[in-house]
Design an enzyme around this catalytic site. Structure first.
Site, PDB file in Angstrom:
ATOM      1  N   ASN A 128      48.375 -57.065  56.430  1.00 20.29           N
ATOM      2  CA  ASN A 128      48.920 -57.473  57.726  1.00 20.29           C
ATOM      3  C   ASN A 128      50.303 -58.101  57.539  1.00 20.29           C
ATOM      4  O   ASN A 128      50.604 -59.161  58.095  1.00 20.29           O
ATOM      5  CB  ASN A 128      47.972 -58.428  58.438  1.00 20.29           C
ATOM      6  CG  ASN A 128      48.296 -58.580  59.923  1.00 20.29           C
ATOM      7  OD1 ASN A 128      49.096 -57.838  60.476  1.00 20.29           O
ATOM      8  ND2 ASN A 128      47.666 -59.553  60.563  1.00 20.29           N
ATOM      9  N   GLU A 166      49.298 -51.746  55.735  1.00 24.29           N
ATOM     10  CA  GLU A 166      50.034 -52.558  56.707  1.00 24.29           C
ATOM     11  C   GLU A 166      51.010 -53.501  56.004  1.00 24.29           C
ATOM     12  O   GLU A 166      51.035 -54.703  56.271  1.00 24.29           O
ATOM     13  CB  GLU A 166      49.076 -53.338  57.624  1.00 24.29           C
ATOM     14  CG  GLU A 166      48.882 -52.663  58.974  1.00 24.29           C
ATOM     15  CD  GLU A 166      48.309 -53.581  60.043  1.00 24.29           C
ATOM     16  OE1 GLU A 166      49.000 -53.779  61.056  1.00 24.29           O
ATOM     17  OE2 GLU A 166      47.186 -54.062  59.869  1.00 24.29           O
ATOM     18  N   ASP A 213      42.060 -49.124  54.838  1.00 25.71           N
ATOM     19  CA  ASP A 213      41.557 -49.610  56.122  1.00 25.71           C
ATOM     20  C   ASP A 213      41.228 -48.401  56.982  1.00 25.71           C
ATOM     21  O   ASP A 213      42.119 -47.741  57.510  1.00 25.71           O
ATOM     22  CB  ASP A 213      42.632 -50.487  56.782  1.00 25.71           C
ATOM     23  CG  ASP A 213      42.210 -51.018  58.143  1.00 25.71           C
ATOM     24  OD1 ASP A 213      41.081 -50.711  58.574  1.00 25.71           O
ATOM     25  OD2 ASP A 213      43.016 -51.721  58.768  1.00 25.71           O
ATOM     26  N   ASN A 223      39.444 -48.608  59.718  1.00 20.46           N
ATOM     27  CA  ASN A 223      39.361 -49.077  61.103  1.00 20.46           C
ATOM     28  C   ASN A 223      38.079 -48.620  61.808  1.00 20.46           C
ATOM     29  O   ASN A 223      38.060 -48.428  63.026  1.00 20.46           O
ATOM     30  CB  ASN A 223      40.593 -48.643  61.905  1.00 20.46           C
ATOM     31  CG  ASN A 223      41.667 -49.718  61.939  1.00 20.46           C
ATOM     32  OD1 ASN A 223      41.384 -50.879  62.226  1.00 20.46           O
ATOM     33  ND2 ASN A 223      42.904 -49.344  61.632  1.00 20.46           N
ATOM     34  N   HIS A 276      42.363 -59.524  57.044  1.00 13.83           N
ATOM     35  CA  HIS A 276      41.438 -58.734  56.231  1.00 13.83           C
ATOM     36  C   HIS A 276      41.135 -59.483  54.940  1.00 13.83           C
ATOM     37  O   HIS A 276      41.838 -60.426  54.572  1.00 13.83           O
ATOM     38  CB  HIS A 276      42.042 -57.378  55.873  1.00 13.83           C
ATOM     39  CG  HIS A 276      42.164 -56.429  57.020  1.00 13.83           C
ATOM     40  ND1 HIS A 276      41.381 -55.306  57.151  1.00 13.83           N
ATOM     41  CD2 HIS A 276      42.983 -56.440  58.097  1.00 13.83           C
ATOM     42  CE1 HIS A 276      41.733 -54.657  58.255  1.00 13.83           C
ATOM     43  NE2 HIS A 276      42.700 -55.327  58.846  1.00 13.83           N
TER      44      HIS A 276
END
Length: 267
Positions: free
Chosen positions: A22, A48, A161, A163, A258
């Site tokens: 992130n 990310e 990830d 998702n 995360h």
């Protein structure tokens, strides 16, 4: 059949980390390097990263023995994946050849001997129907891409990830979230299809009944109360699963919303 990868100092094993940061600069400001120094891995797969490599101080990674391979999104401050390894891969491929996804920096392939490692950031559908449609199209396109890749590269590890929380054990409140993106029936069905196609969920394979999450909302003390979702995975193709030694989560690492996920393999 053995492969030639010998990254790092781990001898007969290779330990892979996947971690949605992130924002890599944000994670670095929260002590990521110190954590990595205390928790060594041979290969780091970040999602990310939200930056291009030239605006990040990468010297601390180099000091730990890593070389980087970076696939940024065209849009600044958005998406992007990066793989750091202690041994140069034999081949690096940016993207999957589909411009709609490659411009968003979602897939980075690195080959180590006869092993192909895919570092992936699947789209999220949280911003509405349009992006949910993009997500579902990505799932179909990615499935086809990987199945074709496996014809010539059967030893594949797909980390990142996704998702998607696959089953009810992978989400803290499956009933209330049954119509929430990330746990929709069609997304969960894709995960089942994915694993039925010849991949093993490394964490679940080694920890069949353990409740562990890899993402928590920033809202309402979700992490403190462990109200999370398991949406980050290390999928291992069937020919490679016998090399899987262990797999786990590191929820105490708090550099992102995360948590890190890892798996260790014999080489």
């Amino acid at each position: 059949m053995e492969h030639s990868v010998t990254p790092g100092q781990s001898g007969e094993t290779v330990k892979i980390l996947t971690y949605n940061l992130n924002g890599i600069r944000s994670a670095l400001s929260k002590g990521l390097i110190d954590w990595l120094a205390q928790n060594p891995f041979d290969i780091l797969c970040f999602q990310e990263v939200k930056a291009t490599h030239d605006v990040v101080d990468l010297l601390p990674f180099e000091a730990l023995g890593y070389k980087y391979h970076w696939h940024a999104a065209e849009k600044k401050g958005y998406s992007g994946v990066a793989t750091f390894a202690k041994l140069p891969p034999d081949q690096v491929v940016m993207g999957c050849g589909i411009p709609a996804y490659d411009c968003e920096g979602r897939i980075l392939r690195t080959d180590f001997g006869d092993l192909t490692l895919l570092n992936c950031y699947f789209p999220s559908g949280t911003t509405g129907d349009v992006r949910q449609g993009v997500k579902m199209q990505f799932l179909d396109d990615f499935f086809a891409y990987v199945q074709e890749l496996r014809q010539t590269r059967p030893n594949v590890i797909v980390v990142g990830d996704y998702n998607i929380a696959h089953t009810t054990i992978d989400i803290h409140d499956p009933v209330r979230n049954k119509n929430t993106t990330g746990f929709l029936p069609e997304e969960r069905a894709w995960m089942t299809r994915w694993f039925d196609s010849g991949f093993v969920d490394s964490f679940r394979y080694k920890n069949p009944d353990q409740i562990a999450y890899s993402w928590w909302s920033y809202r309402a003390g979700a992490r403190a109360n462990n109200k999370g979702w398991r949406i980050d995975y290390i999928s291992v193709s069937e020919p490679y699963k016998d090399r899987l030694i262990a797999a786990g989560h590191e929820p105490q690492a708090v550099h992102s919303d995360h948590g890190p996920v890892w798996a260790e393999f014999t080489r």
